[in-house]
Design an enzyme around this catalytic site. Structure first.
Site, PDB file in Angstrom:
ATOM      1  N   ASP A   1     121.973  42.188   0.359  1.00  0.00           N
ATOM      2  CA  ASP A   1     121.915  43.180  -0.517  1.00  0.00           C
ATOM      3  C   ASP A   1     123.386  43.826  -0.970  1.00  0.00           C
ATOM      4  O   ASP A   1     123.719  44.484  -0.009  1.00  0.00           O
ATOM      5  CB  ASP A   1     120.957  44.308   0.115  1.00  0.00           C
ATOM      6  CG  ASP A   1     120.841  45.732  -0.703  1.00  0.00           C
ATOM      7  OD1 ASP A   1     121.401  45.717  -1.589  1.00  0.00           O
ATOM      8  OD2 ASP A   1     119.944  46.571  -0.186  1.00  0.00           O
TER       9      ASP A   1
ATOM     10  N   LYS B   1     122.744  49.307  -9.365  1.00  0.00           N
ATOM     11  CA  LYS B   1     123.997  50.327  -9.540  1.00  0.00           C
ATOM     12  C   LYS B   1     124.924  49.972 -10.407  1.00  0.00           C
ATOM     13  O   LYS B   1     124.810  50.339 -11.585  1.00  0.00           O
ATOM     14  CB  LYS B   1     124.636  50.414  -7.990  1.00  0.00           C
ATOM     15  CG  LYS B   1     123.773  51.176  -7.026  1.00  0.00           C
ATOM     16  CD  LYS B   1     124.337  51.996  -5.828  1.00  0.00           C
ATOM     17  CE  LYS B   1     123.157  52.817  -5.099  1.00  0.00           C
ATOM     18  NZ  LYS B   1     123.009  52.296  -3.774  1.00  0.00           N
TER      19      LYS B   1
ATOM     20  N   PHE C   1     120.092  50.150   4.887  1.00  0.00           N
ATOM     21  CA  PHE C   1     119.489  50.616   3.937  1.00  0.00           C
ATOM     22  C   PHE C   1     119.337  49.839   2.718  1.00  0.00           C
ATOM     23  O   PHE C   1     120.003  49.366   2.187  1.00  0.00           O
ATOM     24  CB  PHE C   1     120.461  51.888   3.200  1.00  0.00           C
ATOM     25  CG  PHE C   1     120.022  52.871   2.261  1.00  0.00           C
ATOM     26  CD1 PHE C   1     119.071  53.704   2.486  1.00  0.00           C
ATOM     27  CD2 PHE C   1     120.344  52.382   0.947  1.00  0.00           C
ATOM     28  CE1 PHE C   1     118.550  54.398   1.414  1.00  0.00           C
ATOM     29  CE2 PHE C   1     119.446  52.895  -0.112  1.00  0.00           C
ATOM     30  CZ  PHE C   1     118.625  53.901   0.234  1.00  0.00           C
TER      31      PHE C   1
HETATM   32  C1  LIG Z   1     121.360  52.353  -3.496  1.00  0.00           C
HETATM   33  C2  LIG Z   1     120.963  51.146  -2.750  1.00  0.00           C
HETATM   34  C3  LIG Z   1     119.555  50.559  -2.977  1.00  0.00           C
HETATM   35  C4  LIG Z   1     118.620  51.031  -3.601  1.00  0.00           C
HETATM   36  O1  LIG Z   1     118.623  51.066  -4.888  1.00  0.00           O
HETATM   37  P1  LIG Z   1     118.049  52.174  -5.926  1.00  0.00           P
HETATM   38  O2  LIG Z   1     118.697  51.967  -7.186  1.00  0.00           O
HETATM   39  O3  LIG Z   1     118.273  53.528  -5.478  1.00  0.00           O
HETATM   40  O4  LIG Z   1     116.496  51.877  -5.759  1.00  0.00           O
HETATM   41  C5  LIG Z   1     119.316  49.306  -2.012  1.00  0.00           C
HETATM   42  N1  LIG Z   1     120.230  48.873  -1.119  1.00  0.00           N
HETATM   43  C6  LIG Z   1     121.577  49.273  -1.088  1.00  0.00           C
HETATM   44  C7  LIG Z   1     122.554  48.620  -0.259  1.00  0.00           C
HETATM   45  C8  LIG Z   1     122.015  50.338  -1.825  1.00  0.00           C
HETATM   46  O5  LIG Z   1     123.015  50.945  -1.627  1.00  0.00           O
END
Ligand SMILES: *Cc1c(COP(=O)(O)O)cnc(C)c1O
Length: 400
Positions: A225, A254, A140
């Site tokens: 990520d 986040k 994700f």
């Molecule tokens: C939430 C998330 C994203 C995307 O972030 P947004 O601010 O919603 O675009 C990307 N990678 C990971 C692992 C995430 O948990």
């Protein structure tokens, strides 16, 4: 206005791209949130780990309100007095050399894909438009067109093609598959240290270290990520520390603002971000002084208030308490720090119904995929709060 009236408005005027629990919140403080009826809940989602510092942290709020009265946005056409300080502090904290601030997580992912592609053409001599990025199954990384193009979740993709080429998908947690997938055109390997949305999937210890060695051997950029796993969630500032490595590029977002403001960042330990020349990339709001000031304080309180250490202690305690529950519905309990998943057996009837029952008892959790309940409270949670929650979680998980 009552709960039903708010829900009706949303349903009438809003796109229905979410299926939220039917609780309408209007206040938050620390680990607690309140709904419009005055009911109080313990927040076990933390906005998908964006409020690691707890709701409405007073110091971050003070920075936000002070900076909002001074200067909020200049665009990068001019400089601002928060940007350089933010750069220095975040680079020192994460041992990075370069940073590029964006707004959302998905934008940080898009940004790094641009950067590694250009890096590959420049330094590896890859033929035009042939650069490949390797990603993992069940990843994700966000919801934009390029990103969902390399998702393996059918719902994320169905109806949204055509997608960008240049991505290769391998199994998560399999270092041999990574080495086998690398070609002379491979520029980068991107993965989450723990797959959050896939259901808190933790690779075996050493996987990331092996992947890093393979990337080094083949001159491939390793991108982690850490938008969800980063900033204390797993009991380390960055989850890569569990494997004793430093990725070439780390993405964070986040919790970078403690939930006050959208801000993300690409952190680079190599010359990857060096490929960007003036005009190559940009964002109107990226690096604005309000975001930078808020992020500086959000990072400061995370460290100074020992939230990362607390995530280790409370994570261990919470997991041990969850493991005491004897329930035929539970298949596995797994987690690192305060990123915890309770996987249910398929016969349990799905995680959603348990989340709905927990909501009625004052706990807000969200299922991830069908059979996993994710517990990810703010990192400031205390032992008494976990004890309070366990009195409610245990009967729900044992019940029919
Ligand atoms: C939430 C998330 C994203 C995307 O972030 P947004 O601010 O919603 O675009 C990307 N990678 C990971 C692992 C995430 O948990």
């Amino acid at each position: 206005m009552d709960t039903q009236s708010h829900i009706s408005l949303e349903n009438q005027f809003g796109a229905q791209n979410y299926k939220p629990l039917d609780v309408v919140l209007n206040r938050g403080k620390g680990i607690w949130v309140w709904d419009v009826e005055g009911n109080k809940y313990l927040d076990f989602l933390s906005a998908y780990s964006a409020v690691n510092q707890g709701h409405c942290h007073p110091k971050i709020m003070q920075t936000l309100t002070e900076q909002a009265q001074k200067l909020t946005l200049t665009s990068r056409a001019f400089r601002n007095d928060q940007l350089g300080l933010f750069y220095k502090e975040i680079c020192q904290l994460t041992h990075s050399h370069k940073v590029l601030p964006m707004n959302s997580g998905a934008e940080a992912v898009e940004t790094v894909i641009k950067a590694v592609r250009k890096w590959g053409y420049k330094t590896k001599g890859i033929p035009k438009d042939q650069a490949e990025v390797i990603v993992c199954r069940n990843n994700f990384h966000g919801r934009t067109i390029a990103i969902i193009g390399f998702s393996t979740d059918e719902q994320y993709r169905a109806g949204f093609g055509p997608f960008a080429p240049g991505f290769k998908i391998i199994p998560f947690g399999d270092a041999a598959a990574l080495e086998a997938a690398i070609t002379p055109n491979t520029v980068a390997f991107m993965a989450e240290p723990i797959q959050g949305e896939a259901g808190v999937v933790i690779p075996r210890p050493g996987y990331l270290r092996e992947a890093k060695a393979i990337c080094e051997k083949h001159k491939v950029v390793m991108i982690l990520d850490e938008i969800q796993t980063g900033l204390g969630r797993t009991g380390k500032l960055l989850a890569e520390e569990h494997d004793g490595i430093e990725a070439d590029v780390t993405l964070i977002g986040k919790a970078l603002s403690g939930g006050f403001y959208p801000i993300s960042a690409v952190l680079s330990n190599t010359d990857v971000l060096g490929v960007f020349m003036p005009g190559d990339h940009g964002s109107t709001f990226g690096g604005n002084p309000l975001a930078c000031a808020v992020a500086r304080t959000a990072l400061k309180v995370l460290v100074e208030e020992n939230m990362i250490e607390n995530a280790v202690k409370m994570g261990d305690y919470f997991q041990s308490r969850l493991k005491e529950i004897k329930s035929p519905h539970i298949r596995e309990i797994r987690g690192k720090g305060l990123m915890i998943g309770v996987e249910l057996v398929p016969e349990a009837g799905g995680a959603r119904r348990f989340c709905e029952q927990l909501m009625k008892k004052g706990l807000l959790c969200k299922e991830t995929h069908d059979n996993v309940i994710r517990f990810a409270p703010p990192l400031i949670i205390a032992k008494e709060d976990i004890d309070w929650a366990m009195e409610r979680i245990a009967p729900v998980l044992v019940g029919k």
